[in-house]
Design a protein around this motif. Structure first.
Motif, short mmCIF file in Angstrom:
data_model
loop_
_atom_site.label_atom_id
_atom_site.label_comp_id
_atom_site.label_asym_id
_atom_site.label_seq_id
_atom_site.Cartn_x
_atom_site.Cartn_y
_atom_site.Cartn_z
N LEU A 60 0.83 -1.20 0.00
CA LEU A 60 0.00 0.00 0.00
C LEU A 60 0.87 1.26 0.00
CD1 LEU A 60 -2.67 -1.17 2.59
CD2 LEU A 60 -3.09 -0.72 0.18
N LEU A 61 1.88 1.26 0.84
CA LEU A 61 2.76 2.43 0.94
C LEU A 61 3.65 2.57 -0.30
CD1 LEU A 61 3.76 2.14 4.71
CD2 LEU A 61 2.27 3.86 3.67
N ALA A 62 3.85 1.46 -1.02
CA ALA A 62 4.67 1.52 -2.24
C ALA A 62 4.05 2.42 -3.30
CB ALA A 62 4.86 0.11 -2.81
N TYR A 63 2.76 2.71 -3.16
CA TYR A 63 2.11 3.63 -4.08
C TYR A 63 2.84 4.97 -4.12
CZ TYR A 63 -1.30 7.02 -5.81
OH TYR A 63 -1.90 8.04 -6.50
N TYR A 64 3.34 5.40 -2.96
CA TYR A 64 4.00 6.70 -2.89
C TYR A 64 5.44 6.66 -3.41
CZ TYR A 64 0.03 8.68 -0.51
OH TYR A 64 -1.24 9.14 -0.23
N ASP A 65 5.95 5.45 -3.69
CA ASP A 65 7.26 5.32 -4.32
C ASP A 65 7.12 5.29 -5.84
OD1 ASP A 65 8.66 5.17 -1.88
OD2 ASP A 65 8.14 3.05 -1.69
N ALA A 66 6.14 4.53 -6.32
CA ALA A 66 5.99 4.32 -7.77
C ALA A 66 4.92 5.21 -8.39
CB ALA A 66 5.66 2.86 -8.05
N MET A 67 3.92 5.61 -7.58
CA MET A 67 2.81 6.44 -8.06
C MET A 67 2.15 5.83 -9.30
SD MET A 67 2.58 8.79 -5.82
CE MET A 67 1.49 10.03 -6.53
N ILE A 68 1.85 4.53 -9.24
CA ILE A 68 1.14 3.87 -10.34
C ILE A 68 -0.16 3.29 -9.80
CG2 ILE A 68 3.21 3.32 -11.65
CD1 ILE A 68 2.96 0.43 -10.62
N THR A 69 -1.07 3.03 -10.69
CA THR A 69 -2.37 2.46 -10.33
C THR A 69 -2.79 1.48 -11.41
OG1 THR A 69 -4.72 2.97 -10.01
CG2 THR A 69 -3.47 4.47 -11.41
N SER A 70 -3.63 0.54 -11.03
CA SER A 70 -4.14 -0.42 -12.02
C SER A 70 -5.42 0.09 -12.66
CB SER A 70 -4.38 -1.79 -11.36
OG SER A 70 -5.34 -1.68 -10.33
N GLY A 71 -5.73 1.37 -12.47
CA GLY A 71 -6.92 1.96 -13.08
C GLY A 71 -6.98 1.77 -14.59
N PRO A 72 -5.87 2.00 -15.33
CA PRO A 72 -5.91 1.81 -16.79
C PRO A 72 -6.29 0.39 -17.21
CG PRO A 72 -4.00 3.09 -16.18
CD PRO A 72 -4.60 2.62 -14.90
N ILE A 73 -5.82 -0.60 -16.46
CA ILE A 73 -6.13 -1.97 -16.86
C ILE A 73 -7.60 -2.29 -16.58
CG2 ILE A 73 -5.63 -3.27 -14.73
CD1 ILE A 73 -4.06 -5.26 -16.47
N GLU A 74 -8.19 -1.64 -15.57
CA GLU A 74 -9.62 -1.83 -15.32
C GLU A 74 -10.44 -1.22 -16.46
OE1 GLU A 74 -10.85 -3.67 -13.03
OE2 GLU A 74 -8.91 -4.04 -12.08
N GLY A 75 -9.98 -0.06 -16.97
CA GLY A 75 -10.66 0.53 -18.13
C GLY A 75 -10.56 -0.36 -19.35
N THR A 76 -9.40 -0.99 -19.54
CA THR A 76 -9.22 -1.92 -20.67
C THR A 76 -10.11 -3.13 -20.51
OG1 THR A 76 -6.95 -1.19 -21.06
CG2 THR A 76 -7.56 -3.36 -21.91
N ASN A 77 -10.28 -3.62 -19.28
CA ASN A 77 -11.17 -4.74 -19.04
C ASN A 77 -12.59 -4.42 -19.50
OD1 ASN A 77 -9.09 -6.21 -17.97
ND2 ASN A 77 -9.73 -6.00 -15.83
N ASN A 78 -13.03 -3.19 -19.28
CA ASN A 78 -14.36 -2.78 -19.74
C ASN A 78 -14.43 -2.76 -21.27
OD1 ASN A 78 -15.35 -2.44 -17.12
ND2 ASN A 78 -14.65 -0.32 -17.01
N LYS A 79 -13.35 -2.34 -21.93
CA LYS A 79 -13.31 -2.35 -23.39
C LYS A 79 -13.37 -3.79 -23.92
CE LYS A 79 -10.57 0.45 -25.62
NZ LYS A 79 -9.35 1.20 -26.06
N ILE A 80 -12.71 -4.71 -23.21
CA ILE A 80 -12.74 -6.12 -23.62
C ILE A 80 -14.16 -6.68 -23.52
CG2 ILE A 80 -11.94 -8.44 -23.02
CD1 ILE A 80 -9.30 -7.14 -22.10
N LYS A 81 -14.85 -6.33 -22.43
CA LYS A 81 -16.23 -6.79 -22.25
C LYS A 81 -17.12 -6.23 -23.35
CE LYS A 81 -15.76 -7.18 -17.24
NZ LYS A 81 -16.12 -6.60 -15.93
N THR A 82 -16.91 -4.95 -23.71
CA THR A 82 -17.69 -4.34 -24.79
C THR A 82 -17.43 -5.05 -26.10
OG1 THR A 82 -17.64 -2.18 -23.70
CG2 THR A 82 -18.11 -2.20 -26.07
N MET A 83 -16.16 -5.31 -26.40
CA MET A 83 -15.80 -6.02 -27.63
C MET A 83 -16.43 -7.40 -27.68
SD MET A 83 -11.95 -6.95 -28.96
CE MET A 83 -11.66 -8.13 -27.63
N LYS A 84 -16.44 -8.09 -26.56
CA LYS A 84 -17.02 -9.44 -26.50
C LYS A 84 -18.52 -9.41 -26.74
CE LYS A 84 -16.76 -11.75 -22.57
NZ LYS A 84 -18.03 -12.42 -22.22
#
Length: 291
Positions: free
Chosen positions: A239-263
């Motif tokens: 959890l604290l590593a967020y402040y070292d890397a400042m990354i999130t898996s938000g983009p991959i969740e958005g891609t998952n929604n695009k995959i569901k739409t495509m399907k």
């Protein structure tokens, strides 16, 4: 256009068009280059009923899917590690959910990479536990009116305060439901407070905030919050590593929604390999209204 539309336009069989597209996708995306990877996200998506999953790996800098594996868990990532090793990529950070299987696999193959558990998966886990608590409160309620109030606020408890609809009087209804039961009210407000963890000005402040939140949850006397506190304490480093890397898996969740739409648009994919190639190329997908 869909494959069927293109086939009708050209006066050929749909399988001819599909084969042409599959060969083109295979040539361009079957083996993405991995040597440039620095920050990635790993997640699983449900692709069919019966607990059928795919594991996807995304390059967070380009937004492209670089690997699609069958199933979920550590076994699904084995082909990825096999391809990653000779590429000599220097991966610095990995965003993922709090799955022990993914964490173990990343630790074994990328011992120097920071593992980051982000906002999306933590709040999703909290929402699941909050729903369980609401159902427990509903079962324990003896007053019929109280049961109706609790039943009607299922989704309101999962909403963020800024998303409540004033026209539907959702804020007032939400205030009434927790008022019927102190543990439910406490859990809801503790969830809202936890969101502030990702808004701290730095890692030192975030550490103080997280430790304080865990202590308050442990002393609340509410089993659900105590379980959540133990989970966060066990994943404290990620959890604290967020402040070292400042990354999130938000983009991959958005891609998952695009995959569901495509399907849905294709009414599913019978050709599994074709489906995986479409996912690898999905970052190039653009939706537009035509006509």
């Amino acid at each position: 256009m869909t494959i069927r539309d293109v086939a009708m336009h050209l006066g050929v069989g749909w399988d001819v068009i599909k084969d042409l597209q599959k060969r083109d996708l295979s040539r361009r995306f079957a083996k993405p280059k991995l040597k440039h990877l620095r920050r990635i996200a790993i997640d699983e998506i449900a692709v069919a009923k019966g607990h059928r999953y795919l594991t996807v790996v995304m390059d967070l800098e380009s937004g492209a899917i670089v690997f699609v594996g069958d199933g979920k868990g550590a076994a699904a990532l084995k082909p990825f590690w096999k391809r990653l090793r000779p590429s000599k990529a220097k991966i610095e950070a990995v965003a993922m959910d709090m799955s022990a299987a993914y964490r173990g696999a990343v630790t074994a193959h990328l011992p120097k990479a920071k593992i980051v558990f982000d906002h999306f998966h933590v709040i999703k886990l909290f929402n699941d536990k909050l729903s369980d608590l609401r159902r427990a409160v509903h079962r324990a309620a003896t007053d019929v009116m109280h049961k109706e109030v609790l039943k009607g606020t299922r989704w309101l408890l999962l909403k963020n305060p800024e998303n409540l609809d004033q026209e539907k009087d959702e804020k007032r209804r939400l205030e009434e439901a927790p008022a019927l039961n102190k543990p439910l009210a406490t859990a809801y407000y503790m969830k809202d407070d936890l969101r502030r963890f990702w808004e701290q000005p730095g890692k030192r402040f975030a550490t103080t905030f997280l430790d304080g939140w865990i202590r308050r949850a442990e002393s609340s006397g509410i089993r659900m919050l105590q379980q959540m506190a133990r989970t966060l304490a066990a994943h404290r480093t990620g959890l604290l590593a967020y402040y070292d890397a400042m990354i999130t898996s938000g983009p991959i969740e958005g891609t998952n929604n695009k995959i569901k739409t495509m399907k849905r648009q294709a009414y599913g994919f019978r050709d599994h390999e074709f489906f995986k190639l479409k996912i690898l190329a999905i970052h190039e997908t653009k939706y537009a209204l035509v006509g």
